[in-house]
Design an enzyme around this catalytic site. Sequence first.
Site, mmCIF file in Angstrom:
data_model
loop_
_atom_site.group_PDB
_atom_site.id
_atom_site.type_symbol
_atom_site.label_atom_id
_atom_site.label_comp_id
_atom_site.label_asym_id
_atom_site.label_seq_id
_atom_site.Cartn_x
_atom_site.Cartn_y
_atom_site.Cartn_z
ATOM 1 C CG ASP A 529 -1.793 1.164 1.362
ATOM 2 O OD1 ASP A 529 -2.695 1.290 0.527
ATOM 3 O OD2 ASP A 529 -1.601 1.967 2.290
ATOM 4 C CD GLU A 559 -2.281 1.803 -3.477
ATOM 5 O OE1 GLU A 559 -3.411 2.049 -3.944
ATOM 6 O OE2 GLU A 559 -1.980 1.994 -2.281
#
Length: 928
Positions: A529, A559
């Site tokens: 994340d 990400e």
Amino acid sequence: MVSKHMGLRRGILGLLLGMAVSQVQALEACDGAAFASLLHPQLQADGPALAAQAYWLNRRLIQWPGAGLGTEREPAARVKLYYSGHAALQVDAKRVVSGADASLSLEPSTSELPADLARRFKFIAAGPRWQVRAADVARLPDLHRAQVWLVQEGPDGVVQALTGLQAAGALDDLYQTAEQVADLGVTAPGPIRSGYTGFKLWAPTAQQVTLCRYPNGSDRATAQEPLKRDASSGVWQTRLSGDLSGQYYNYLVDVFVPGLGVVRNRVTDPYSVSLTTDSKRSFVANLQSPALKPSAWDSTPRPQRVKTSTDMVIYELHVRDFSISDASVPPAMRGKYKAFTPFSPAGSAGMRHLQALSKAGLTDVHLLPVFDIASIPEAGCAQPVVPRAAADSPLQQAAVMAVAAEDCFNWGYDPFHYSAPEGSYASDAAKAERRVIEFRQMVQALHRANLRVGMDVVYNHTAAAGQHEKSVLDRIVPGYYQRLNARGEPERSTCCDNTATEHRMMAKLMIDSVAMWAREYKIDSFRFDLMAHQPRAVMETLQKRVNQAAGRPVQLIGEGWNFGEVANGARFVQASQLSLNGSGIGTFSDRGRDAARGGSAGDGGAAVMQNQGWLNGLVYAPNASAAQRPAADLLQAADLIRVGLAGSLRDFELQTWSGPTRRLADIAYGDQPAGYVSQPGEVVNYVDNHDNQTLFDINVLKLPRGTSARERAQVQVLGLALTAFSQGVAYFHAGVDVLRSKSLDRNSYDSGDWFNRLDWSYLDNGFGAGLPPKLDNGDQYPLLAPLLADAAIKPAPADIAWTRDAFLDLLKIRASSSLFRLPTAAAVQQRLRFLNTGPTQNPRVVVASLDGQGWPGAGFGQLLYFINVDPVAQSIELPTEAAKSFGLHPVHLSADAADKRIAAEARLDTDTGRFTLPGRSALVFVRP
């Protein structure tokens, strides 16, 4: 100087002796209702002047950005460090510092910073620098365990300026050896270790650390043990004879907390491998113990179907979503790890769905957070009573959100303990061993279905910081683990209190944790994340370490969004989209995603309907809200679709809509290059994941209102085809293959089971479950309500089943040929060629050729794939493909092919190379 040094030692010693308590009192601290107690209140409150504005750069150097104390070349001459082990520092009525145990006079530093420090601290503003005198360096470990002020004085000792300090640079330098400590946390006897149970906690600024021992997860403490501090590493440790496995423990950490004073914090272990209910106590365990392994755990093989990152076809799944609404799962197992296990010969409907996907070509299930989560109650969670109400009613969301903070659902991006399984998914959160065993049973069941298991991990922030009860790291080493702003406050650009993985021991915690999951739980890959909030160098170190720990390549994706205080390399070279070239680590690409869906993830208000994409009508099928768009917009979108299909490779060349052939890196995507990766394994292609509206929902918003339910299913499949046909890693959101809707919710992280449910009976896709939660969607209610009320939009079970089967066909096609997952940029450049490009193209049809001659696993001499987004049939003439013996892919000709129109209506005129394609279809022609 010697007398001051002795004074400090006597002060610290007196503090430690004064804090000695009886056995009864110590045990009370282990059991009391309060998780913290104030031992020595800070005598002077921290006002604005005492914000931590100065930085320790290493063990000796200090810089005070923006201070009016001279210049970097000529710092003010009289600057001191004052410190007090009892938090007694004050500026008295005469503006003189009092209450100090001792002080250190600093000397100006006018030398250029060493290159490594200049890089690390490039983000701080200019300011004067000083250094600790060489003779005083030995005093620094004790100083860092006390309250410290940096003070400028006049010749008469009157305070002219003062500030607190950010100490991470000093701690990283002073305690470098801590990075090499291989057994932080608990070590219990096991197959390769016997004789003692060890405890180690890195707490270099603590004045005292005590171990609280508990016989189980609920009874009172039975013993407390003082830990001994290792001066070189800052690690507190003890060894206790015998095997304490199955018991529980906490730490009492006496530490100075800025703004409060010396505090005794009762904390769990940041290296906890499991915990009791709601993470109140850490669990003593050796994860290699046979008692914590399911039957045949060690002998169950891992799937071997992924040889390179581009082989991965991922299904992103939430553990609770998977089974909470599945009537084929026993009630006690719904929403739990055990729902994945073979509890009956037939298994669950959800597992049958996953098995079908696996057989067709899915390789990985990626689980949304399954580490210990701070935001989900592990016992006694509330269940909303959702009323029966209209499809556009606000009543459902009101009922869900009334108990959202206490219900059983959350996405889970609120890390509490990074290395322990979440307890709410276990059958009994009170028994710490159950979450370990049952997590492994889930992994084992997925592996037996020939599905690899990935984890979504969140090391970029903690659920809390400071003295919050669910703050772990910051209550052990205050101010170290979080990334701080110029005033010493935690940065929160990620949503929560950001962590600082550029700091040595936060990086170590992340690396140790990931290695543990790969080694002890057989996790095959990881999704990070907000990975761009972490340094590239740390991620590369992690990659090497986790591969070594697992004894195999472990794929990393994440990400790479570039934002916040670290944006554009402000603090370090990020693990971001534009900074990971050549690393082999994959990032999610928004290029093809945005071109397909339309607009961007941040669209709100009317823009979410007006900004159509290539999939849902841009130019060729405008909805009632869309403004007239020039034809060039569709041409540009078609080129970005091709960028995605080519894996967003920097050096791949494409004839653009305006005529010239350009490298993808020279095609604009806003203010960034459209092509940004060096190798196809460094890109993750997707059109839908847990964030934002589902693909079905975004198409509800953007397609013309009159689009039929079957046509909506066809558009859904076109979006899936874009991912299935793209070079790189293929990533799909669970339920996208059954038209999953969240009733137009754009942020369902805390929207309960009601808006996040999956239906493996294929009867309902979730659309029309009421207006989505008001907090994130209320401003759009006037736009959303008429759509939710339109019964013609909701798909019938036949539409859901058709989409499911069409997705299986796409998986089979991707699996049939290695040409869809080429491993190198050179192979993609050599074998992928786009047709129907340039100024004269039909932008509603994307066509590509894949050359299979001499390529291992190609299966065919050539593949031609077509994606036609136009509602009506289109014909494309490809003279270069005339007189070739093409036929439809065998999947299309199979009797159980989902889209019967392809075999019935697709045509090829071999004389001219004219291909006729059904409206809204994705198909493949092949030749030997």
